[in-house]
Design a protein around this motif. Structure first.
Motif, PDB file in Angstrom:
ATOM      1  N   LEU A  13      42.085 -59.251 -38.894  1.00 19.46           N
ATOM      2  CA  LEU A  13      40.831 -58.659 -39.340  1.00 19.46           C
ATOM      3  C   LEU A  13      39.785 -58.797 -38.244  1.00 19.46           C
ATOM      4  O   LEU A  13      39.569 -59.883 -37.717  1.00 19.46           O
ATOM      5  CB  LEU A  13      40.369 -59.361 -40.615  1.00 19.46           C
ATOM      6  N   TRP A  14      39.146 -57.692 -37.893  1.00 20.02           N
ATOM      7  CA  TRP A  14      38.065 -57.586 -36.910  1.00 20.02           C
ATOM      8  C   TRP A  14      38.545 -57.719 -35.470  1.00 20.02           C
ATOM      9  O   TRP A  14      38.016 -57.061 -34.580  1.00 20.02           O
ATOM     10  CB  TRP A  14      36.960 -58.613 -37.140  1.00 20.02           C
ATOM     11  N   ALA A  15      39.540 -58.551 -35.188  1.00 19.38           N
ATOM     12  CA  ALA A  15      39.885 -58.842 -33.803  1.00 19.38           C
ATOM     13  C   ALA A  15      40.962 -57.938 -33.224  1.00 19.38           C
ATOM     14  O   ALA A  15      41.102 -57.846 -32.014  1.00 19.38           O
ATOM     15  CB  ALA A  15      40.328 -60.304 -33.676  1.00 19.38           C
ATOM     16  N   GLY A 166      33.432 -62.155 -44.039  1.00 14.11           N
ATOM     17  CA  GLY A 166      32.124 -62.149 -43.400  1.00 14.11           C
ATOM     18  C   GLY A 166      31.951 -63.285 -42.415  1.00 14.11           C
ATOM     19  O   GLY A 166      31.384 -63.104 -41.330  1.00 14.11           O
ATOM     20  N   ARG A 167      32.458 -64.453 -42.778  1.00 13.07           N
ATOM     21  CA  ARG A 167      32.343 -65.594 -41.859  1.00 13.07           C
ATOM     22  C   ARG A 167      33.186 -65.374 -40.611  1.00 13.07           C
ATOM     23  O   ARG A 167      32.758 -65.695 -39.489  1.00 13.07           O
ATOM     24  CB  ARG A 167      32.760 -66.882 -42.563  1.00 13.07           C
ATOM     25  N   LEU A 168      34.388 -64.839 -40.772  1.00 10.68           N
ATOM     26  CA  LEU A 168      35.227 -64.527 -39.611  1.00 10.68           C
ATOM     27  C   LEU A 168      34.519 -63.583 -38.656  1.00 10.68           C
ATOM     28  O   LEU A 168      34.544 -63.759 -37.435  1.00 10.68           O
ATOM     29  CB  LEU A 168      36.539 -63.892 -40.077  1.00 10.68           C
ATOM     30  N   LEU A 169      33.877 -62.582 -39.226  1.00  7.19           N
ATOM     31  CA  LEU A 169      33.145 -61.618 -38.406  1.00  7.19           C
ATOM     32  C   LEU A 169      32.001 -62.289 -37.665  1.00  7.19           C
ATOM     33  O   LEU A 169      31.799 -62.068 -36.466  1.00  7.19           O
ATOM     34  CB  LEU A 169      32.618 -60.485 -39.300  1.00  7.19           C
ATOM     35  N   GLY A 170      31.244 -63.123 -38.366  1.00  5.83           N
ATOM     36  CA  GLY A 170      30.138 -63.816 -37.725  1.00  5.83           C
ATOM     37  C   GLY A 170      30.597 -64.736 -36.613  1.00  5.83           C
ATOM     38  O   GLY A 170      29.999 -64.773 -35.529  1.00  5.83           O
ATOM     39  N   ASP A 171      31.678 -65.474 -36.855  1.00  6.63           N
ATOM     40  CA  ASP A 171      32.195 -66.389 -35.835  1.00  6.63           C
ATOM     41  C   ASP A 171      32.631 -65.632 -34.584  1.00  6.63           C
ATOM     42  O   ASP A 171      32.460 -66.117 -33.459  1.00  6.63           O
ATOM     43  CB  ASP A 171      33.378 -67.183 -36.392  1.00  6.63           C
ATOM     44  N   LEU A 172      33.178 -64.449 -34.771  1.00  6.73           N
ATOM     45  CA  LEU A 172      33.663 -63.654 -33.644  1.00  6.73           C
ATOM     46  C   LEU A 172      32.520 -63.256 -32.709  1.00  6.73           C
ATOM     47  O   LEU A 172      32.711 -63.123 -31.506  1.00  6.73           O
ATOM     48  CB  LEU A 172      34.375 -62.403 -34.178  1.00  6.73           C
TER      49      LEU A 172
END
Length: 457
Positions: A13-15, A166-172
């Motif tokens: 996800l996201w990456a 959402g947290r994964l996205l923010g950390d990225l």
């Protein structure tokens, strides 16, 4: 099952760009329009081969020329995305050459992925002529991750799962992420709590902040109802089946935030995602209840199935407590929007005439459908009730999409530039090249508008 499970734990996800890219022999796709003389330049044996395949030059026809390893695809310029979806659906396990340097690369790549939910050893794949540019990867990562979230069943992507995304996205992107336990702060977020309190998973509110504080403040608010039973105004079975998509607004804004941060737009970005399940159980919200809101307004519950606007009310009120440049909310808000526009077209409303017109102009150029509805504030009278400041539904069922926007407007404070999108978040797969599944119609248009408005970093 493995593909879906990866959503819950964040893998991919996201990456990852999530494109079915491989190395190997590639067939060329030659695009022609329905007005072209498709037989021109072809040899007799090639014409005979196309005739044997019943190729007749109509839109979305395609022919396979094995000798030259070429696919002849009939597609008009505004249907390129759908045309590549048709190829994904109907071809076997062959590689199709795709050029990342071509101006239509994103359309072709997204279209190809829109044709099939999951690619395997029996599916066609893409062979890139050159390495994808970083900005191309960003767009694909963001959009396809949003679709992935919408399609996830609630059993694997509930409230906590959405917060994790959402947290994964923010950390990225080194953003500041706060996940607010609404059940512990009921007095501050009473509407979000009231809608989500009957569910097994407690309601939450995601707040993501990124960018320099002296940049224009852009606020994105996305409805995160991970499943909507309708509450005590229970939905019929047929209407409930797709309600995992009721967090489509949250997926849309998270995907948009992903692209904004990766493209480093010069904004102070803040994202708000109120996340709940609208369930039936002890303490469930009842028709006729009077509910408090963060803005101080009291709301009479006319229908528990109009819950999305209630959780958005608290999130919008929070977003507008500080000065902002642009406020955008995205929500799968009303069936009335689908009656008016169907599933292919996302209607939007705006307080600002210039924003409304500029977005439409961009959407027509991008060919990603958005269309304005009037924000007819006088319909706010339909929300009147003698028992509270307003009801959460209109008094006669007419103009439902506009009346829902009028309700939200009551919680947008002094935000002069507010944009509201009433999303379908689903494609029924009844068009060429489109599979049944999650959708974010208007996402590319809105991203293009924001890039045009704020410029590159």
């Amino acid at each position: 099952m493995e593909h879906i499970m990866s959503i819950a734990n964040g893998d991919g996800l996201w990456a990852d760009c999530l494109l079915p890219l491989k190395e190997g022999t590639a067939w060329r796709v030659r695009e022609i329009t329905s007005n072209d003389d498709w037989g021109q330049g072809l040899q007799e044996h090639e014409l005979a081969r196309l005739k044997a395949q019943k190729f007749c030059g109509k839109t979305f026809d395609f022919g396979v020329l094995e000798a030259s390893q070429e696919i002849l695809l009939v597609v008009d310029p505004d249907q390129i995305r759908a045309g590549w979806g048709v190829l994904a659906q109907k071809l076997g396990p062959i590689g199709l050459a795709i050029d990342p340097q071509d101006v239509g690369f994103i359309q072709r790549a997204v279209g190809f992925c829109s044709g099939v939910r999951q690619f395997d050893e029996t599916s066609p794949y893409l062979v890139a002529d050159t390495e994808l540019a970083p900005e191309q990867k960003v767009i694909l990562q963001s959009f396809l991750s949003g679709i992935k979230l919408i399609e996830a069943p609630t059993s694997l992507l509930g409230v906590e799962g959405l917060m994790c995304a959402g947290r994964l996205l923010g950390d990225l992107h080194n953003a500041i992420v706060e996940i607010i336990a609404v059940d512990e702060l009921q007095d501050q977020y009473p509407a979000i709590h009231a809608v989500g309190r009957a569910a097994e998973e407690a309601p939450r509110l995601l707040h993501l902040a990124w960018g320099a504080k002296d940049h224009p403040r852009l606020c994105l608010v996305g409805k995160g109802v991970v499943f909507d039973s309708g509450g005590l105004n229970l939905k019929p079975g047929g209407s409930m089946a797709l309600m995992r998509k009721d967090m489509g607004g949250a997926a849309f804004v998270l995907a948009l935030a992903s692209a904004i941060m990766a493209r480093k737009l010069p904004v102070r970005l803040e994202v708000y995602v109120p996340a709940v399940e609208n369930a039936i159980g002890p303490g469930a919200l009842r028709p006729g209840d009077i509910m408090a809101t963060r803005a101080g307004l009291e709301v009479e519950i006319g229908n528990t199935d109009a819950e999305g606007r209630l959780i958005l009310a608290d999130a919008l009120a929070l977003a507008t407590e500080q000065e902002l440049d642009l406020l955008i909310d995205v929500a799968t808000l009303t069936g009335a929007a689908r009656v008016a526009m169907g599933f292919d077209l996302t209607p939007y409303m705006s307080r600002d005439t210039e924003t409304r017109n500029a977005l439409l102009q961009v959407a027509e150029g991008v060919n990603d459908p958005l269309w304005p509805l009037p924000l007819w504030e006088d319909y706010g009278r339909k929300l009147r009730t003698p028992f509270a400041d307003l009801n959460n539904v209109g008094d006669d069922g007419a103009g439902g999409a506009i009346i829902a926007a009028c309700f939200l407007s009551c919680f947008c404070g002094a935000a002069d530039d507010w944009l509201h999108l009433d999303l379908a978040a689903w494609d029924h797969g009844d068009r060429p090249g489109r599979r049944k599944g999650g959708a974010m119609a208007g996402w590319f248009s809105l991203l293009s508008y924001l890039e045009e408005r704020y410029g590159a970093a």
